[in-house]
Design a protein around this motif. Sequence first.
Motif, short mmCIF file in Angstrom:
data_model
loop_
_atom_site.label_atom_id
_atom_site.label_comp_id
_atom_site.label_asym_id
_atom_site.label_seq_id
_atom_site.Cartn_x
_atom_site.Cartn_y
_atom_site.Cartn_z
N ALA A 232 8.92 -4.73 -3.34
CA ALA A 232 7.70 -3.98 -3.09
C ALA A 232 7.63 -2.75 -3.99
CB ALA A 232 7.66 -3.53 -1.62
N PRO A 233 6.43 -2.36 -4.41
CA PRO A 233 6.29 -1.20 -5.30
C PRO A 233 6.45 0.13 -4.60
CG PRO A 233 4.13 -2.10 -4.74
CD PRO A 233 5.15 -3.04 -4.16
N ALA A 234 6.33 0.16 -3.28
CA ALA A 234 6.35 1.45 -2.57
C ALA A 234 6.86 1.23 -1.16
CB ALA A 234 4.95 2.05 -2.54
N MET A 235 7.37 2.31 -0.58
CA MET A 235 7.84 2.26 0.81
C MET A 235 7.68 3.65 1.40
SD MET A 235 9.05 0.25 3.19
CE MET A 235 9.60 -1.16 2.22
N PRO A 236 7.01 3.78 2.54
CA PRO A 236 6.82 5.11 3.11
C PRO A 236 8.16 5.74 3.48
CG PRO A 236 6.21 3.42 4.69
CD PRO A 236 6.44 2.72 3.39
N GLN A 237 8.24 7.04 3.36
CA GLN A 237 9.46 7.77 3.65
C GLN A 237 9.49 8.33 5.06
OE1 GLN A 237 11.93 8.01 1.00
NE2 GLN A 237 10.48 6.40 0.40
N GLN A 238 8.36 8.25 5.75
CA GLN A 238 8.29 8.81 7.10
C GLN A 238 7.31 8.01 7.94
OE1 GLN A 238 7.03 12.81 6.32
NE2 GLN A 238 4.89 12.25 6.00
N ILE B 41 0.85 -1.20 0.00
CA ILE B 41 0.00 0.00 0.00
C ILE B 41 0.88 1.24 0.00
CG2 ILE B 41 -1.64 1.32 1.41
CD1 ILE B 41 -2.92 -1.36 2.19
N GLY B 42 2.01 1.18 0.71
CA GLY B 42 2.98 2.28 0.68
C GLY B 42 2.79 3.33 1.75
N SER B 43 2.12 2.97 2.85
CA SER B 43 1.91 3.90 3.96
C SER B 43 2.44 3.27 5.23
CB SER B 43 0.41 4.20 4.12
OG SER B 43 0.17 4.95 5.31
N ALA B 44 2.85 4.10 6.19
CA ALA B 44 3.23 3.60 7.51
C ALA B 44 2.08 3.72 8.50
CB ALA B 44 4.45 4.36 8.03
N ASN B 45 0.87 3.89 8.01
CA ASN B 45 -0.29 4.02 8.89
C ASN B 45 -0.75 2.66 9.40
OD1 ASN B 45 -0.38 6.77 8.63
ND2 ASN B 45 -2.09 6.82 7.19
N ILE B 46 0.17 1.94 10.01
CA ILE B 46 -0.17 0.72 10.74
C ILE B 46 0.38 0.89 12.15
CG2 ILE B 46 1.89 -0.41 9.74
CD1 ILE B 46 0.45 -3.11 10.27
#
Length: 876
Positions: free
Chosen positions: A363-369, A123-128
């Motif tokens: 992975a297609p995406a990785m959160p930056q923060q 998904i590419g978010s760190a909202n976990i």
Amino acid sequence: MRGTGPDEIRSACPYCGTGCGVLLRRSGAAGLEVRGDPDHPANRGRLCSKGLALGETLGLEGRLLAPRVGGRETDWDSALDLVAGKFRDAVRDHGPDSVGFYVSGQLLTEDYYVANKLMKGFIGSANIDTNSRLCMASTVAGHRRAFGTDTVPGTYEDLEEADLIVLVGSNLAWCHPVLHQRVLAARAARGTKLVVIDPRRTASCDQADMHLRLRAGSDVALFNHLLARLQADGALDADYLRHVSGLEETLAAAHAEDATVTGLTAEELEAFCQLWRRTEKVVTVFSQGVNQSTSGADKVNAILNCHLATGRIGKPGCGPFSVTGQPNAMGGREVGGLANMLACHMALEDSRHRDAVQGFWQAPAMPQQAGLKAVDLFRAAGDGRLKALWIIHTNPAVTMPEAGAVAEAIRACAFTVVSDITASTDTARLADVLLPAAAWGEKDGTVTNSDRTISRQRAALPVPGQARADWQILAEVGRRMGWKEAFDYQTPAQIFREHAALSGIAGGFGLDFDISGFAQLSDDDYAALEPQRWPVTAQRHGGRFFGRGSFYHSDGKARMLPVRHRAPAAAQGRKYPFRLNTGRIRDQWHTMTRTALAPRLSGHLAEPFADIHPQDAARLGVQPADLLRLRSPQGEAILRARITADVQPGDLFVPIHWTGETAPSARIDQLVAAATDPVSGQPESKAAVVAAERWQPAWYGFAVSCRPMAPQAEYWAVSRTWAGHRAELAGQDPLADPEAAARALFDLPGAEVQMMTDSRRGIARLALIQDGRLMAALFTAPEPVAVSRSYLAELPGSCADGVLSGLPAADRPDPGPTVCACFNVGANTILQAIESDGLLSVAEVGAALQAGSNCGSCRPDIADLLARTRFRQAAE
């Protein structure tokens, strides 16, 4: 395997972070016999009252057995297509940070790993984030600041090798009873000293050499004072300090601290400092009283500073030791389940780590923060920033601070999914989609306990209905969102091997978490995996960290941090004059989804309560058994007053466990402000400001029933009994028609009613009879009802003559309220044995009745009964 009997399955307990091993044997259609695993290194065969009662919590009552959408059952394909589609659409239309996961320390490591991989890597978010944010995030922050990574330095064996154990903000006797028994056994064998640092007197104080009742939130000032005294007395370890930076700044802050803010006397401070200084082997055990604070990370670092400065770390019997509250809080930390971490203790803020994880996952995406931590995650759900939210095995509508606002946020979120074992929680009732998950006893995977020991949790029962393992649900959503190869998992062993292989990359960066020795583990070896403390590689086995320095900051040194006392939010004069402390009780767990099903676990403390000091009670006109109304700027609650000097004047203590299902007026986190630690994001749960007053209802009631009840009063609390259910009730509107009230409460339209009333005194007693058996009974009065509750709770379903007296006949003993939940022994049974058999000690009571002979958490209560008997006998 050694220690196992015929047909027994080795597994792990699903409660606290002690990580006890259990042996399970099928019993009946859906039951299990449970005993402690004598070969497991965490518990060596011991279990606490909750672990012993695990077999009573199983079965299909209340289980969610099929997916539900909009409250209606549906099939998995429809439900998962909807979930995948809603999350995919939200990411497409609003970006990856428009979705979030809120997960739980009840997940197995394999479940946690898939959730983290799906959110952060695809998904590419760190909202976990996880409910462990409410438990031990401050420890994670403190470890990372001091050591460079989230490392627990010591092991449980240190508890048995220490000469001094300091419990800080940890009621070990009730919250980690098996560990407490290890401490007491060491104390008996080698004279270990025990100090308890806690504003409240708890069961852990029972055999302590010293109890420091410091003011709430003043731990930093205490440990700064200790550090300054250690330096002044020449007790710092110059050799070890070559591996540490930040000494001078930290000492300057420590010497500038004002220790009087602790409220301790100069004599108490001196005695503590001298004991610490003179004792070479010191273990400091800390838990929620340290973590759950707006200065939690600083409290952790203040403790770590003292151990680093004296070299009391990484050696047998030495070190700071964080004990966690959930069975797999550590596993969640290991896979990056927090919003500000990556898998395998890699750092989200480090581009090298991000690139390595992204490459490994392809992975297609990785959160930056960092993503949104728990408090901010639900704020985002409420204000519309989150378009889709997935909550897994946790109940934030009860457990989060400002719980009422959190419930409204979940309700307001455009799309909410809840995975759980039941639809009957405050949170599940708010979901758009409910997904039935496998429960403990049905799940297969690994967990990590507080001393880094990985254990297998094994399935002993079939998964009922359409329920599925969490990793299966998460992986299937990942596949339906378009990432088929990345989530093509068939077994938990496959996930574990991938996790282990990824840890090898962390090890390549020189990090602590390395279980790459398991990367080639076969399915058979995974099935047979025995408890193993990490790190694990092909050549290296786990032990203590930091005995010779070698930390994980870039310079290889630990960092001492200058920290200063910051008081929690100030009480607001006459408006909110009390300080509210929250926590666990001995026999219940979190929001009681599991423990409330076991009758023996409800017998000790069957309803919510607020501990209040006798001086405060007298000032408010509160008598024993009165109800107390608490108010804060965030909400209010009604609870039973328990008058005790265990709390200090101006302080209140309230348990966290009750919910809308068990006692709606006692959802205590409705009162707690969402104030958080600026470093860890962990909420303050130990020092909310509240007002208190006596709440005077028009009537009080007590009820028993063989069936679930439907209370409607302003105050009610229900609990399970061996015969059915019991309830405490109170209402503000006069009870004009007791019979109508009883029929509404019990829903027994065909039952015959036997009734006794005294209109002058406002008393009514009703029994509902069917086929000659008591089905239910209700007792009401204008003051707290005086009946034998333990006796009445046993009667539903029996031919109970004379039930309306509320008291047992002379030939029927009343066991009284439960004292020992392990063996279901009541207070009256113990008192009678003390009197008749001349018992003089807790040990003699244990020999006669078994009470107190298992986990030991009831021993302070037994000691109190002995003391009361001696006092009465002396008075006579």
